[in-house]
Write a protein that holds these residues in place. Structure first.
Motif, PDB file in Angstrom:
ATOM      1  N   GLU A  98       0.651  -1.095   0.152  1.00  0.00           N
ATOM      2  CA  GLU A  98      -0.082   0.039   0.223  1.00  0.00           C
ATOM      3  C   GLU A  98       0.790   0.910   0.012  1.00  0.00           C
ATOM      4  O   GLU A  98       1.840   1.242   0.670  1.00  0.00           O
ATOM      5  CB  GLU A  98      -0.752   0.189   1.169  1.00  0.00           C
ATOM      6  N   PRO A  99       0.868   2.149  -0.701  1.00  0.00           N
ATOM      7  CA  PRO A  99       1.305   3.404  -0.905  1.00  0.00           C
ATOM      8  C   PRO A  99       1.031   4.109   0.536  1.00  0.00           C
ATOM      9  O   PRO A  99       0.081   4.149   1.245  1.00  0.00           O
ATOM     10  CB  PRO A  99       0.542   4.298  -2.069  1.00  0.00           C
ATOM     11  N   ALA A 100       2.181   5.111   1.135  1.00  0.00           N
ATOM     12  CA  ALA A 100       2.079   5.819   2.085  1.00  0.00           C
ATOM     13  C   ALA A 100       1.225   7.099   1.738  1.00  0.00           C
ATOM     14  O   ALA A 100       0.848   7.436   0.644  1.00  0.00           O
ATOM     15  CB  ALA A 100       3.296   6.364   2.383  1.00  0.00           C
ATOM     16  N   PRO A 101       0.456   7.720   2.786  1.00  0.00           N
ATOM     17  CA  PRO A 101      -0.446   8.844   2.586  1.00  0.00           C
ATOM     18  C   PRO A 101       0.294   9.871   1.774  1.00  0.00           C
ATOM     19  O   PRO A 101      -0.185  10.561   0.993  1.00  0.00           O
ATOM     20  CB  PRO A 101      -0.612   9.225   3.986  1.00  0.00           C
ATOM     21  N   ASP A 102       1.625  10.147   2.122  1.00  0.00           N
ATOM     22  CA  ASP A 102       2.456  11.104   1.538  1.00  0.00           C
ATOM     23  C   ASP A 102       2.995  10.663   0.209  1.00  0.00           C
ATOM     24  O   ASP A 102       4.082  11.499  -0.288  1.00  0.00           O
ATOM     25  CB  ASP A 102       3.343  11.778   2.531  1.00  0.00           C
ATOM     26  N   VAL A 103       2.659   9.530  -0.614  1.00  0.00           N
ATOM     27  CA  VAL A 103       3.659   9.238  -1.712  1.00  0.00           C
ATOM     28  C   VAL A 103       3.793  10.245  -2.844  1.00  0.00           C
ATOM     29  O   VAL A 103       4.851   9.989  -3.454  1.00  0.00           O
ATOM     30  CB  VAL A 103       2.678   7.886  -2.040  1.00  0.00           C
ATOM     31  N   HIS A 104       2.744  11.327  -2.881  1.00  0.00           N
ATOM     32  CA  HIS A 104       2.823  12.011  -3.892  1.00  0.00           C
ATOM     33  C   HIS A 104       3.996  13.025  -3.744  1.00  0.00           C
ATOM     34  O   HIS A 104       4.426  13.784  -4.677  1.00  0.00           O
ATOM     35  CB  HIS A 104       1.437  12.817  -4.102  1.00  0.00           C
ATOM     36  N   ALA A 105       4.640  13.281  -2.480  1.00  0.00           N
ATOM     37  CA  ALA A 105       5.624  14.163  -2.237  1.00  0.00           C
ATOM     38  C   ALA A 105       6.838  13.561  -3.179  1.00  0.00           C
ATOM     39  O   ALA A 105       7.954  14.423  -3.233  1.00  0.00           O
ATOM     40  CB  ALA A 105       6.092  14.154  -0.912  1.00  0.00           C
ATOM     41  N   SER A 106       6.709  12.167  -3.145  1.00  0.00           N
ATOM     42  CA  SER A 106       7.891  11.668  -3.978  1.00  0.00           C
ATOM     43  C   SER A 106       7.603  11.184  -5.468  1.00  0.00           C
ATOM     44  O   SER A 106       8.476  10.789  -6.406  1.00  0.00           O
ATOM     45  CB  SER A 106       8.411  10.404  -3.351  1.00  0.00           C
ATOM     46  N   ALA A 107       6.684  12.054  -5.989  1.00  0.00           N
ATOM     47  CA  ALA A 107       6.248  11.998  -7.538  1.00  0.00           C
ATOM     48  C   ALA A 107       7.357  12.741  -8.425  1.00  0.00           C
ATOM     49  O   ALA A 107       7.454  14.044  -8.344  1.00  0.00           O
ATOM     50  CB  ALA A 107       4.824  12.421  -7.937  1.00  0.00           C
ATOM     51  N   VAL A 108       7.833  12.160  -9.262  1.00  0.00           N
ATOM     52  CA  VAL A 108       8.714  12.843 -10.049  1.00  0.00           C
ATOM     53  C   VAL A 108       8.036  13.681 -10.980  1.00  0.00           C
ATOM     54  O   VAL A 108       7.295  13.401 -11.630  1.00  0.00           O
ATOM     55  CB  VAL A 108       9.764  11.712 -10.892  1.00  0.00           C
ATOM     56  N   GLY A 109       8.859  14.878 -11.207  1.00  0.00           N
ATOM     57  CA  GLY A 109       8.369  15.978 -11.960  1.00  0.00           C
ATOM     58  C   GLY A 109       7.246  16.883 -11.381  1.00  0.00           C
ATOM     59  O   GLY A 109       6.641  17.467 -12.232  1.00  0.00           O
ATOM     60  N   GLY A 110       6.955  16.358 -10.046  1.00  0.00           N
ATOM     61  CA  GLY A 110       5.653  17.217  -9.438  1.00  0.00           C
ATOM     62  C   GLY A 110       6.202  17.648  -8.000  1.00  0.00           C
ATOM     63  O   GLY A 110       6.418  18.656  -7.728  1.00  0.00           O
ATOM     64  N   GLY A 111       6.450  16.275  -7.108  1.00  0.00           N
ATOM     65  CA  GLY A 111       6.815  16.607  -5.913  1.00  0.00           C
ATOM     66  C   GLY A 111       8.192  16.806  -5.716  1.00  0.00           C
ATOM     67  O   GLY A 111       8.889  17.496  -4.877  1.00  0.00           O
ATOM     68  N   THR A 112       8.891  16.245  -6.709  1.00  0.00           N
ATOM     69  CA  THR A 112      10.596  16.574  -6.734  1.00  0.00           C
ATOM     70  C   THR A 112      10.789  16.683  -8.163  1.00  0.00           C
ATOM     71  O   THR A 112      10.182  16.530  -9.136  1.00  0.00           O
ATOM     72  CB  THR A 112      11.264  14.943  -6.357  1.00  0.00           C
ATOM     73  N   ASP A 113      12.006  17.126  -8.565  1.00  0.00           N
ATOM     74  CA  ASP A 113      12.470  17.289  -9.709  1.00  0.00           C
ATOM     75  C   ASP A 113      12.647  16.310 -10.646  1.00  0.00           C
ATOM     76  O   ASP A 113      12.761  15.073 -10.293  1.00  0.00           O
ATOM     77  CB  ASP A 113      14.031  17.900  -9.764  1.00  0.00           C
ATOM     78  N   GLY A 114      12.203  16.492 -11.954  1.00  0.00           N
ATOM     79  CA  GLY A 114      11.856  15.282 -12.965  1.00  0.00           C
ATOM     80  C   GLY A 114      12.875  15.014 -13.788  1.00  0.00           C
ATOM     81  O   GLY A 114      14.064  15.351 -13.533  1.00  0.00           O
ATOM     82  N   MET A 115      12.647  14.320 -14.878  1.00  0.00           N
ATOM     83  CA  MET A 115      13.846  13.684 -15.717  1.00  0.00           C
ATOM     84  C   MET A 115      14.101  14.436 -16.908  1.00  0.00           C
ATOM     85  O   MET A 115      15.242  14.096 -17.619  1.00  0.00           O
ATOM     86  CB  MET A 115      13.177  12.372 -16.425  1.00  0.00           C
TER      87      MET A 115
END
Length: 339
Positions: A98-115
């Motif tokens: 199951e994903p953690a409640p704050d999983v979107h904080a680790s979304a590449v190109g959104g929560g973190t810098d992208g590719m």
């Protein structure tokens, strides 16, 4: 290193600017990847337009999807080594379960810098080796669209050979879904507003195509195709414009997997439709590292080659975005980063 950044979410395609940033260095259990190629998703267009449902950081390096070569590893890394060809995972901190409640904080190109840069640092658990028969450009198409539809069909619907899935449109998600379903003996019904795109889908193995412009009651057409039973699953990428018809297309006890809202939010969910079909509805957001690896095993076993619509150079990033905005593409749009 060269990279692109977006000053603010919603700033528009023309606001994308090429910048010089320091070369990143991997820390403990991180890897440094020399990016060979990236690919675009509808989410990336939503971010520049300001319609994406999750806020993004200012001056973000965009794009969730990319692949390249591991050129350095931090202390403690054991999953990959220097020289491995890898793709980044959409969520850097969702290894499985199951994903953690704050999983979107680790979304590449959104929560973190992208590719969309020459070099990126990714978490050890946030990369997967790409199948050996794929090029870096092909590997770059996998992380978002591929994993999303794998999650939808294999994890949520648990489809098996002989069942039927309805795939809306011919963008990256639906084309991946078509290829995976065809390889696994799952029947496919594809909708599109273009007869040419439907013909291309049939060449990829689609069993049936429905032009929703000439056949607006595509739910009734799907019911006829299945002999009045209905499809086992609809992969729902529409929203307000398609949601009610998805109920009309599924069998009693069928599943609707919501992965997007290209035509706007589904503002009203009629409980009567759910009860009438005893429907199972689930919203999903891409998937975990374990799902990515499972999908790659299926891709490798079946020698599936992702469908690439067009490849743009690193200097033509804005043109790639505009091509996505035109909705003229069939399959994935790729940006080649490495010279």
């Amino acid at each position: 290193m060269r990279a692109y950044q977006l000053p603010k979410g919603g700033a528009g395609i023309d606001a994308l600017v090429e910048v010089e940033r320091p070369d990143p260095k991997p820390a403990h259990r991180q890897v440094l990847v020399k990016v060979a190629a990236c690919s675009l998703n509808f989410r990336d267009l939503g971010i520049v337009r300001g319609t994406y449902r999750v806020p993004v950081r200012d001056n973000i390096i965009p794009l969730s999807d990319g692949a390249g070569e591991v050129v350095a590893v931090g202390a403690g890394v054991t999953r990959v080594k220097t020289g491995d060809q890898v793709a980044g995972c959409f969520f850097q901190r969702w290894p499985g379960g199951e994903p953690a409640p704050d999983v979107h904080a680790s979304a590449v190109g959104g929560g973190t810098d992208g590719m969309l840069a020459e070099y990126v640092v990714l978490e050890e658990e946030g990369v997967v080796k790409i199948p050996a028969h794929l090029s870096p450009e092909e590997g770059a198409t996998l992380p978002c669209a591929g994993v999303t539809v794998w999650h939808a069909m294999m994890e949520h619907a648990k489809l098996v050979a002989g069942q039927t899935v309805l795939l809306q449109g011919t963008g990256g998600v639906s084309v991946f879904g078509l290829q995976l379903a065809h390889a696994m003996g799952i029947r496919t019904v594809v909708t599109s507003s273009s007869d040419d795109k439907l013909a291309r889908a049939k060449r990829l193995g689609a069993d049936h195509g429905i032009n929703y412009k000439t056949t607006p009651d595509w739910d009734k057409a799907a019911m006829e195709i299945t002999g009045g039973r209905g499809v086992d699953q609809v992969v729902e990428v529409g929203g307000a414009g398609t949601f009610a018809r998805s109920f009309g297309a599924i069998r009693v006890g069928g599943k609707i997997t919501m992965i997007g809202n290209l035509s706007g939010p589904a503002t009203e969910l009629n409980p009567g439709l759910i009860m009438a079909r005893r429907a199972n509805i689930q919203g999903i957001s891409v998937g975990s590292t374990q799902m990515f690896e499972a999908m790659n095993r299926a891709i490798a076993a079946n020698r599936i080659k992702p469908v690439i619509d067009k490849v743009f150079g690193f200097d033509d990033v804005k043109a790639a975005y505009r091509h996505m905005a035109s909705a003229a593409h069939f399959g994935k749009i790729v940006i080649r980063v490495a010279a």
